[in-house]
Design a protein around this motif. Structure first.
Motif, PDB file in Angstrom:
ATOM      1  N   LYS A   7       0.829  -1.197   0.000  1.00  0.00           N
ATOM      2  CA  LYS A   7       0.000   0.000   0.000  1.00  0.00           C
ATOM      3  C   LYS A   7       0.865   1.248   0.000  1.00  0.00           C
ATOM      4  CE  LYS A   7      -3.833  -2.176   2.470  1.00  0.00           C
ATOM      5  NZ  LYS A   7      -4.745  -2.088   3.649  1.00  0.00           N
ATOM      6  N   SER A   8       0.367   2.281  -0.632  1.00  0.00           N
ATOM      7  CA  SER A   8       1.038   3.576  -0.632  1.00  0.00           C
ATOM      8  C   SER A   8       0.459   4.398   0.508  1.00  0.00           C
ATOM      9  CB  SER A   8       0.839   4.280  -1.974  1.00  0.00           C
ATOM     10  OG  SER A   8       1.523   3.595  -3.004  1.00  0.00           O
ATOM     11  N   TRP A   9       1.177   4.431   1.600  1.00  0.00           N
ATOM     12  CA  TRP A   9       0.704   5.113   2.790  1.00  0.00           C
ATOM     13  C   TRP A   9       0.957   6.621   2.698  1.00  0.00           C
ATOM     14  CZ3 TRP A   9      -2.419   2.323   5.579  1.00  0.00           C
ATOM     15  CH2 TRP A   9      -2.263   0.940   5.627  1.00  0.00           C
ATOM     16  N   ILE A  10       0.124   7.377   3.430  1.00  0.00           N
ATOM     17  CA  ILE A  10       0.371   8.809   3.504  1.00  0.00           C
ATOM     18  C   ILE A  10       1.657   9.056   4.287  1.00  0.00           C
ATOM     19  CG2 ILE A  10      -2.079   9.375   3.361  1.00  0.00           C
ATOM     20  CD1 ILE A  10      -2.063   9.820   6.387  1.00  0.00           C
ATOM     21  N   THR A  11       2.231  10.223   4.065  1.00  0.00           N
ATOM     22  CA  THR A  11       3.517  10.532   4.665  1.00  0.00           C
ATOM     23  C   THR A  11       3.510  10.354   6.176  1.00  0.00           C
ATOM     24  OG1 THR A  11       3.971  12.086   2.887  1.00  0.00           O
ATOM     25  CG2 THR A  11       5.280  12.310   4.900  1.00  0.00           C
ATOM     26  N   GLY A  12       2.467  10.813   6.818  1.00  0.00           N
ATOM     27  CA  GLY A  12       2.410  10.756   8.279  1.00  0.00           C
ATOM     28  C   GLY A  12       2.349   9.356   8.839  1.00  0.00           C
ATOM     29  N   ALA A  13       2.044   8.380   8.010  1.00  0.00           N
ATOM     30  CA  ALA A  13       1.918   6.998   8.478  1.00  0.00           C
ATOM     31  C   ALA A  13       3.158   6.171   8.199  1.00  0.00           C
ATOM     32  CB  ALA A  13       0.711   6.339   7.826  1.00  0.00           C
ATOM     33  N   MET A  14       4.080   6.688   7.404  1.00  0.00           N
ATOM     34  CA  MET A  14       5.198   5.872   6.942  1.00  0.00           C
ATOM     35  C   MET A  14       6.134   5.432   8.045  1.00  0.00           C
ATOM     36  SD  MET A  14       6.318   7.671   3.366  1.00  0.00           S
ATOM     37  CE  MET A  14       5.172   7.822   1.995  1.00  0.00           C
ATOM     38  N   ALA A  15       6.112   6.087   9.175  1.00  0.00           N
ATOM     39  CA  ALA A  15       7.024   5.733  10.266  1.00  0.00           C
ATOM     40  C   ALA A  15       6.468   4.652  11.176  1.00  0.00           C
ATOM     41  CB  ALA A  15       7.358   6.972  11.086  1.00  0.00           C
ATOM     42  N   THR A  16       5.343   4.074  10.818  1.00  0.00           N
ATOM     43  CA  THR A  16       4.640   3.106  11.672  1.00  0.00           C
ATOM     44  C   THR A  16       4.972   1.687  11.259  1.00  0.00           C
ATOM     45  OG1 THR A  16       2.838   4.698  11.845  1.00  0.00           O
ATOM     46  CG2 THR A  16       2.404   2.451  12.588  1.00  0.00           C
ATOM     47  N   PRO A  17       5.773   0.964  12.021  1.00  0.00           N
ATOM     48  CA  PRO A  17       6.196  -0.387  11.620  1.00  0.00           C
ATOM     49  C   PRO A  17       5.065  -1.367  11.312  1.00  0.00           C
ATOM     50  CG  PRO A  17       7.548   0.381  13.438  1.00  0.00           C
ATOM     51  CD  PRO A  17       6.462   1.380  13.255  1.00  0.00           C
ATOM     52  N   PRO A  18       3.973  -1.400  12.063  1.00  0.00           N
ATOM     53  CA  PRO A  18       2.937  -2.407  11.772  1.00  0.00           C
ATOM     54  C   PRO A  18       2.285  -2.257  10.395  1.00  0.00           C
ATOM     55  CG  PRO A  18       2.674  -1.568  13.997  1.00  0.00           C
ATOM     56  CD  PRO A  18       3.677  -0.689  13.326  1.00  0.00           C
ATOM     57  N   LEU A  19       2.484  -1.119   9.734  1.00  0.00           N
ATOM     58  CA  LEU A  19       1.875  -0.924   8.419  1.00  0.00           C
ATOM     59  C   LEU A  19       2.654  -1.621   7.310  1.00  0.00           C
ATOM     60  CD1 LEU A  19       0.755   2.812   8.585  1.00  0.00           C
ATOM     61  CD2 LEU A  19      -0.550   0.749   9.101  1.00  0.00           C
ATOM     62  N   TYR A  20       3.834  -2.121   7.638  1.00  0.00           N
ATOM     63  CA  TYR A  20       4.655  -2.797   6.642  1.00  0.00           C
ATOM     64  C   TYR A  20       4.444  -4.309   6.757  1.00  0.00           C
ATOM     65  CZ  TYR A  20       6.965   1.705   6.027  1.00  0.00           C
ATOM     66  OH  TYR A  20       7.231   3.032   5.751  1.00  0.00           O
ATOM     67  N   GLU A  21       4.083  -4.948   5.664  1.00  0.00           N
ATOM     68  CA  GLU A  21       3.810  -6.389   5.687  1.00  0.00           C
ATOM     69  C   GLU A  21       5.069  -7.234   5.534  1.00  0.00           C
ATOM     70  OE1 GLU A  21       2.086  -3.801   3.945  1.00  0.00           O
ATOM     71  OE2 GLU A  21       1.148  -5.032   2.384  1.00  0.00           O
ATOM     72  N   TYR A  22       6.093  -6.659   4.920  1.00  0.00           N
ATOM     73  CA  TYR A  22       7.275  -7.438   4.596  1.00  0.00           C
ATOM     74  C   TYR A  22       8.517  -6.808   5.230  1.00  0.00           C
ATOM     75  CZ  TYR A  22       4.016  -9.087   1.068  1.00  0.00           C
ATOM     76  OH  TYR A  22       2.914  -9.578   0.442  1.00  0.00           O
ATOM     77  N   TRP A  23       9.358  -7.670   5.791  1.00  0.00           N
ATOM     78  CA  TRP A  23      10.571  -7.225   6.474  1.00  0.00           C
ATOM     79  C   TRP A  23      11.749  -8.102   6.078  1.00  0.00           C
ATOM     80  CZ3 TRP A  23      10.907  -3.083   9.882  1.00  0.00           C
ATOM     81  CH2 TRP A  23       9.693  -2.493  10.226  1.00  0.00           C
ATOM     82  N   GLY A  24      12.913  -7.477   5.993  1.00  0.00           N
ATOM     83  CA  GLY A  24      14.121  -8.232   5.794  1.00  0.00           C
ATOM     84  C   GLY A  24      14.642  -8.765   7.113  1.00  0.00           C
ATOM     85  N   GLN A  25      15.709  -9.546   7.040  1.00  0.00           N
ATOM     86  CA  GLN A  25      16.312 -10.138   8.231  1.00  0.00           C
ATOM     87  C   GLN A  25      17.194  -9.145   8.974  1.00  0.00           C
ATOM     88  OE1 GLN A  25      15.777 -13.271   9.515  1.00  0.00           O
ATOM     89  NE2 GLN A  25      14.157 -13.402   7.972  1.00  0.00           N
ATOM     90  N   GLY A  26      17.595  -8.103   8.298  1.00  0.00           N
ATOM     91  CA  GLY A  26      18.422  -7.085   8.935  1.00  0.00           C
ATOM     92  C   GLY A  26      19.885  -7.228   8.575  1.00  0.00           C
ATOM     93  N   THR A  27      20.591  -6.110   8.589  1.00  0.00           N
ATOM     94  CA  THR A  27      22.025  -6.109   8.362  1.00  0.00           C
ATOM     95  C   THR A  27      22.670  -5.242   9.440  1.00  0.00           C
ATOM     96  OG1 THR A  27      23.777  -5.706   6.723  1.00  0.00           O
ATOM     97  CG2 THR A  27      21.932  -4.162   6.721  1.00  0.00           C
ATOM     98  N   GLN A  28      23.745  -5.727  10.009  1.00  0.00           N
ATOM     99  CA  GLN A  28      24.384  -5.039  11.122  1.00  0.00           C
ATOM    100  C   GLN A  28      25.259  -3.904  10.618  1.00  0.00           C
ATOM    101  OE1 GLN A  28      24.251  -5.667  14.649  1.00  0.00           O
ATOM    102  NE2 GLN A  28      25.362  -3.712  14.703  1.00  0.00           N
ATOM    103  N   VAL A  29      25.089  -2.754  11.226  1.00  0.00           N
ATOM    104  CA  VAL A  29      25.958  -1.605  10.984  1.00  0.00           C
ATOM    105  C   VAL A  29      26.615  -1.242  12.314  1.00  0.00           C
ATOM    106  CG1 VAL A  29      26.058   0.839  10.384  1.00  0.00           C
ATOM    107  CG2 VAL A  29      24.609  -0.725   9.055  1.00  0.00           C
ATOM    108  N   THR A  30      27.920  -1.256  12.332  1.00  0.00           N
ATOM    109  CA  THR A  30      28.663  -0.919  13.533  1.00  0.00           C
ATOM    110  C   THR A  30      29.598   0.240  13.229  1.00  0.00           C
ATOM    111  OG1 THR A  30      28.587  -3.210  14.295  1.00  0.00           O
ATOM    112  CG2 THR A  30      30.205  -1.760  15.335  1.00  0.00           C
ATOM    113  N   VAL A  31      29.452   1.306  13.991  1.00  0.00           N
ATOM    114  CA  VAL A  31      30.296   2.485  13.807  1.00  0.00           C
ATOM    115  C   VAL A  31      31.205   2.583  15.026  1.00  0.00           C
ATOM    116  CG1 VAL A  31      30.382   4.953  13.342  1.00  0.00           C
ATOM    117  CG2 VAL A  31      28.416   3.584  12.568  1.00  0.00           C
ATOM    118  N   SER A  32      32.475   2.358  14.784  1.00  0.00           N
ATOM    119  CA  SER A  32      33.424   2.326  15.894  1.00  0.00           C
ATOM    120  C   SER A  32      34.830   2.571  15.384  1.00  0.00           C
ATOM    121  CB  SER A  32      33.365   0.968  16.604  1.00  0.00           C
ATOM    122  OG  SER A  32      34.347   0.883  17.615  1.00  0.00           O
ATOM    123  N   SER A  33      35.632   3.200  16.222  1.00  0.00           N
ATOM    124  CA  SER A  33      37.026   3.419  15.873  1.00  0.00           C
ATOM    125  C   SER A  33      37.890   2.281  16.411  1.00  0.00           C
ATOM    126  CB  SER A  33      37.501   4.765  16.422  1.00  0.00           C
ATOM    127  OG  SER A  33      37.274   4.844  17.822  1.00  0.00           O
TER     128      SER A  33
END
Length: 127
Positions: free
Chosen positions: A101-127
């Motif tokens: 679905k094409s959600w309105i801008t104000g709703a795009m930050a709501t995780p439950p509105l997304y049906e599909y999710w990836g497994q995730g990728t780790q980002v580590t910022v460190s010196s």
């Protein structure tokens, strides 16, 4: 069931850059709204950025405005997140998410509105 797969995470020094990518398992998957979220250890999943596949507004979390850019390549059916000027506070697992679905801008930050999710990728910022 469509699967999303992220790539591009890794270890980077403060001030560095990374570009994350997200592709769907089905080339003909119809994206509506696509976005990036992240989750740091001990914290809840939080919104990073989103956009409609067809174009339009692109909301960002205040913490990443001016540093991160979300984009998509329609020909490659790929979603990107360009991350610049990274800081240790950006360390998290980053997830791409998609909704048919094409959600309105104000709703795009709501995780439950997304049906599909990836497994995730780790980002580590460190010196």
């Amino acid at each position: 069931q469509v699967q999303l797969e992220e790539s591009g995470g890794g270890l980077v020094q403060p001030g560095g850059s990374l570009r994350l990518s997200c592709v769907a398992s089905e080339p003909t998957f119809s994206w509506g709204t696509v976005g990036w979220f992240r989750q740091a250890p001990g914290k809840e999943r939080e919104f990073v950025a989103a956009t409609r596949w067809s174009g339009g507004s692109t909301p960002y979390a205040d913490s990443v405005k001016g540093r991160f850019t979300i984009s998509r390549d329609r020909a490659k059916n790929t979603l990107y997140l360009q991350m610049n000027t990274l800081s240790p506070e950006d360390t998290a697992v980053y997830y791409c998410a998609a909704s048919k679905k094409s959600w309105i801008t104000g709703a795009m930050a709501t995780p439950p509105l997304y049906e599909y999710w990836g497994q995730g990728t780790q980002v580590t910022v460190s010196s």
